[in-house]
Design an enzyme around this catalytic site. Structure first.
Site, PDB file in Angstrom:
ATOM      1  N   HIS A  57      22.954  85.397 -18.942  1.00  0.00           N
ATOM      2  CA  HIS A  57      21.508  85.492 -19.169  1.00  0.00           C
ATOM      3  C   HIS A  57      21.192  85.873 -20.607  1.00  0.00           C
ATOM      4  CE1 HIS A  57      21.377  85.301 -14.879  1.00  0.00           C
ATOM      5  NE2 HIS A  57      21.949  86.472 -14.731  1.00  0.00           N
ATOM      6  N   HIS A 220      20.185  82.066 -11.658  1.00  0.00           N
ATOM      7  CA  HIS A 220      21.610  81.979 -11.324  1.00  0.00           C
ATOM      8  C   HIS A 220      22.006  80.584 -10.877  1.00  0.00           C
ATOM      9  CE1 HIS A 220      20.746  86.314 -11.036  1.00  0.00           C
ATOM     10  NE2 HIS A 220      21.942  86.423 -11.558  1.00  0.00           N
TER      11      HIS A 220
END
Lengths: 332, 332
Positions: A57, A220
């Site tokens: 991320h 995700h």
């Protein structure tokens, strides 16, 4: 092997990237390899802020370690929670005797491991409090017992604003209340034009048929809450923004902090267009964007798409947002 | 229509993005629509710096307008030079009576249009000088009459360092000499794992066979100077860096400013790993990275890959590099 990423052994990817981060910012951050965490090179005497979660991320969270934001970040493997042992070590490294605020995105593994780490830290004599970030409107309204809304890009606002308050000398209780107020005032929605590809893999996590987008995605690589036909970005931004405005009860005269976030492979030109459309949409409702952050800050590897976060603003939040910050990824 | 980009009508893409840029940074930049250019919201009394070129390379150049860097940037259509008329207008808007330094990447259209604009500016009574940036080593050693080396990521160093010197009160002549010194001390090489896709198109500008990379690419989706087998990033970084070190004659004890640049769709984790490998490679030669900039600063739309720029550093360049800068894309 398909040539999708610049990697050596995928198993070494996160560790090597963290070594690279420290090499690029030796004055700001220090990478501790085992257990793995990143701390500020110089830690002042104040309540410490620690966050973390799966890697992939970036720049979240390791890129937000520095003055005016985080004191430590704990990276797991790609899309996997860090261990409680890692988190405990980062808490101990960051603590200056005034307690530690844990900023945790709402995922089962993160919640569990940060909770265990907080208990271990208590054994170490370190006081912690936790702010749970659960801003993703796509996962709202689940049945009882479900994990609840996911934590996504609003975590940047929590880290920035609580980070500024901590530099100003706020107490652990005050920071906890401030963090919870930000979370309750912020919602996010995202869409993807293309899924992401794991390091060492040559195929994205899902395929989208031509002419369709995935609405309500997380960070995700998982599926969103539904497919929609591709449309001009003006329409897509309206579809993302309308539910956010409703959820926050925004009305004429209200002011927001807006985060227009690229999910990894989205070009800056596209994000600027998204921001233009967001501004036009909110103009039409009489809602003012007081501050804006436009860029790729909370990514899902190389996912193609964007998220929009709205945070209902007031003078206190705006002043803390404007306070100086110096981290690898956010500086003003 | 394939869902590759967040756009409305591709013909409106650049204009809408520039409107979004101004909306995101109203305190820093002002977008003038017709003719199109971006200027600093507040312009101090100093020699002005103006750059520009085709769009699609953002944050270059419009993201570098602000204090300590550019006074104006002139965007063309995607991968197309701005017109001389646009550039002339930007020069006039930026000039404060102390002359204007034009920073031009070496492409035929840009060179021609900036030259004509400089002549028109002279008619307007505005003195200009030009620094031509031609750092791309992949296009070195062409025959006579060829356009010469392309201008790529070293332009960021020219804009940052000359921008700092201009804030310090350097004259137009001093800035020209400084810019030329930076260009002659900097070289860049790039590689791509995947080509880029034009707005509104659904196919990249070229296809790479599985397991091959394109070496020596530029920033316009054109082919590089050759194909190579995909390899671990450690090897690829060595292949990029070795020729740079040779071209600059770097030796044990030398110091460089390094720019590790993503070409558009490259993840921050990958760029951090590239920087780690670059550091390791230069460590082995006894060459020190004095300062590093790691991120996506000179992009080729959504190209997947990276460039490495090395700039031979000295105390003057390092001090100017470290000077404060505040622009949409670069701040410290």
């Amino acid at each position: 092997m398909a040539a999708r990423q610049l990697v050596n052994d995928p198993d070494d990817f996160v560790r090597e990237a963290l070594e690279g981060l420290q090499r690029a910012h030796p004055g700001l951050v220090r990478y501790h390899e085992d257990p793995a965490y990143v701390v500020r090179a110089r830690q002042p005497d104040k309540v410490a802020l620690v966050s973390g979660g799966g890697s992939g991320h970036e720049p979240l969270h390791t890129g937000f370690v520095g003055s005016g934001m985080l004191d430590a970040a704990v990276p797991g493997a790609v899309f996997a929670s860090p261990t409680a042992f890692q988190i405990r070590a980062a808490i101990a490294a960051a603590d200056r005797g005034r307690g530690v605020l844990l900023i945790v995105k709402n995922y089962t593994g993160d919640v569990l491991n940060f909770r265990i780490a907080a208990e271990l830290a208590a054994d170490d004599g370190i006081q912690t409090r936790t702010v749970l970030v659960d801003d993703d409107l796509a996962t709202d309204g689940q049945e009882d017992g479900a994990p609840g809304r996911r934590g996504t890009a609003a975590v940047v606002a929590v880290e920035k604003i609580c980070g500024a308050a901590a530099e100003n000398g706020a107490s652990l209780d005050e920071l906890t209340a401030l963090g919870e107020r930000i979370v309750s005032s912020a919602r996010t929605l995202a869409l993807a034009l293309e899924a992401c590809t794991q390091p060492g893999q040559d195929r994205p996590s899902f395929d989208l048929p031509d002419g369709e987008i995935e609405f309500g995605v997380g960070i995700h690589g998982e599926h969103g809450v539904g497919r929609r036909p591709y449309a001009p970005v003006r329409e897509l931004v309206g579809d993302l923004t309308k539910p956010l405005v409703a959820a926050l009860g925004l009305d004429r005269g209200d002011e927001v902090i807006a985060i227009v976030n690229g999910l990894g492979a989205t070009h800056g030109l596209e994000l600027s267009v998204v921001h233009r459309e967001l501004g036009g949409f909110l103009d039409g409702l009489g809602v003012r964007i007081g501050r804006a952050l436009v860029g790729s800050y909370v990514t899902a590897l190389d996912m193609r798409g964007c998220s929009i976060t709205l945070l209902r603003a007031d003078d206190e939040l705006l002043a803390l947002w404007d306070a100086p910050v110096r981290t690898p990824a956010l500086t003003w």
